[in-house]
Design a protein around this motif. Structure first.
Motif, PDB file in Angstrom:
ATOM      1  N   PRO A 150      17.253 -39.095  20.639  1.00 28.82           N
ATOM      2  CA  PRO A 150      18.193 -39.060  21.765  1.00 28.82           C
ATOM      3  C   PRO A 150      18.854 -40.419  21.964  1.00 28.82           C
ATOM      4  N   SER A 152      21.686 -42.761  24.689  1.00 29.48           N
ATOM      5  CA  SER A 152      22.252 -42.844  26.034  1.00 29.48           C
ATOM      6  C   SER A 152      23.342 -43.908  26.050  1.00 29.48           C
ATOM      7  N   ARG A 153      24.485 -43.541  26.604  1.00 28.91           N
ATOM      8  CA  ARG A 153      25.591 -44.493  26.742  1.00 28.91           C
ATOM      9  C   ARG A 153      26.506 -43.981  27.852  1.00 28.91           C
ATOM     10  N   HIS A 156      29.188 -40.783  28.002  1.00 33.09           N
ATOM     11  CA  HIS A 156      28.869 -39.951  26.841  1.00 33.09           C
ATOM     12  C   HIS A 156      27.860 -38.875  27.228  1.00 33.09           C
ATOM     13  N   GLU A 157      27.830 -37.814  26.434  1.00 34.91           N
ATOM     14  CA  GLU A 157      26.858 -36.733  26.599  1.00 34.91           C
ATOM     15  C   GLU A 157      26.048 -36.592  25.318  1.00 34.91           C
ATOM     16  N   CYS A 158      24.721 -36.523  25.448  1.00 32.86           N
ATOM     17  CA  CYS A 158      23.836 -36.406  24.290  1.00 32.86           C
ATOM     18  C   CYS A 158      23.327 -34.965  24.167  1.00 32.86           C
ATOM     19  N   HIS A 269      20.402 -35.672  17.100  1.00 33.34           N
ATOM     20  CA  HIS A 269      21.215 -35.579  18.318  1.00 33.34           C
ATOM     21  C   HIS A 269      22.634 -36.060  18.048  1.00 33.34           C
ATOM     22  N   LEU A 271      25.930 -37.702  20.140  1.00 31.46           N
ATOM     23  CA  LEU A 271      26.385 -38.340  21.377  1.00 31.46           C
ATOM     24  C   LEU A 271      27.899 -38.210  21.419  1.00 31.46           C
TER      25      LEU A 271
END
Length: 305
Positions: A150, A152-153, A156-158, A269, A271
């Motif tokens: 996974p 995260s930023r 953005h959507e993961c 994943h 992103l």
């Protein structure tokens, strides 16, 4: 004088039959009769002076030489179809910028992209790779980032889209020369390690109920595809994600050891960048990635006990 081409109609029939492993399914796909398929295959075999298929319990199987020929024919037909789509359609080309690791790009994404491009000729997928799994140092505003964990930023959507199941892998020749009857026998084999996943072998041995060996020696590789090449070259046993070796397993270039013991990681994943201008193109590409991930994850079940 240009080289003489094989009968082009027969090539299309051959590609369908080799892909489906069935003359009947090829006939249904091409909307022709079974006898017409057989006739075209015989025509092509006559052109080359050698058989292309052998019969099996499930249908037909391409010969080893025909499999290599099939790969080239399929790639050529895909390119022709893509060129035809681009020639007949107009409109502004949409670009999706993708960043992933070299192993994912080479072993999973790029081999599947031709099918996406045929379906979406006005979209261009630009793939770049990063040696590291980390994304903090990425400066370019990529639309899609793909990693084996996974992410995260902000903005953005993961989304998880593909199972990540790892297992030991070795060539048939290596296994013939180094028989392995039980997981503990791996302690006496040449284990190939990944710099980015130094604990993979220790985790797998622990899952198999084997006390992990001392710290590994010199057999370290920066990328999975390098350790995979070493395993294919009979240098030892690699450990890696089955999603990245489905074709190697299907063709018998590599064998999975002890399928009742696998490592299940967090999954692959994507992103996605939240951008209104790129929303339509991202939706198309991410939807395709999700469908390919479901298809590939379903195929993994054949290799897991």
């Amino acid at each position: 004088m240009p080289a003489q081409l094989p009968p082009l109609k027969a090539l299309k029939v051959f590609e369908a039959a080799a892909r489906a492993r069935s003359l009947t399914l090829a006939a249904a796909e091409l909307h022709i009769t079974h006898s017409a398929v057989s006739q075209q295959i015989r025509l092509l075999e006559s052109h080359f002076g050698r058989p292309l298929f052998v019969r099996s319990a499930r249908g037909v199987e391409p010969t080893e030489a025909a499999l290599l020929f099939y790969a080239e024919v399929k790639a050529s037909l895909d390119r022709i179809a893509l060129a035809a789509e681009r020639f007949t359609r107009t409109g502004e080309q949409r670009i999706v910028r993708v960043n992933t690791t070299p192993s994912i790009a080479m072993r999973w994404l790029i081999p599947r992209l031709s099918s996406f491009q045929i379906e979406n000729p006005r979209m261009e997928i630009r793939v770049t790779t990063s040696a590291s799994d980390g994304i903090d140092d990425l400066r370019e505003p990529f639309d899609v980032i793909i990693r084996r964990a996974p992410m995260s930023r902000a903005g953005h959507e993961c989304i998880r889209f593909l199972d990540d199941v790892s297992a030991p892998l070795a060539s048939p020749r290596y296994l013939a020369q180094h028989p392995l009857a039980a997981p503990e026998d791996c302690l006496h084999a040449s284990l190939l390690h990944l710099s980015s996943r130094r604990d993979a072998w220790a985790r797998w041995l622990a899952a198999a109920g084997v006390v992990p060996p001392p710290p590994p020696g010199e057999h370290f590789y920066q990328h999975f595809f390098l350790s995979l090449q070493a395993a294919t070259a009979d240098l030892g046993i690699a450990i890696g994600s089955l999603a990245l070796v489905d074709e190697d397993l299907a063709t018998g270039r590599l064998c999975q050891l002890f399928p009742d013991v696998v490592l299940r990681d967090q999954g692959f994943h994507m992103l996605l960048r939240a951008d209104r201008e790129a929303a339509s193109a991202l939706s198309v590409f991410s939807g395709w990635l999700a469908r390919e991930g479901v298809r590939a994850s379903s195929g993994l079940r054949a290799w897991i006990a």
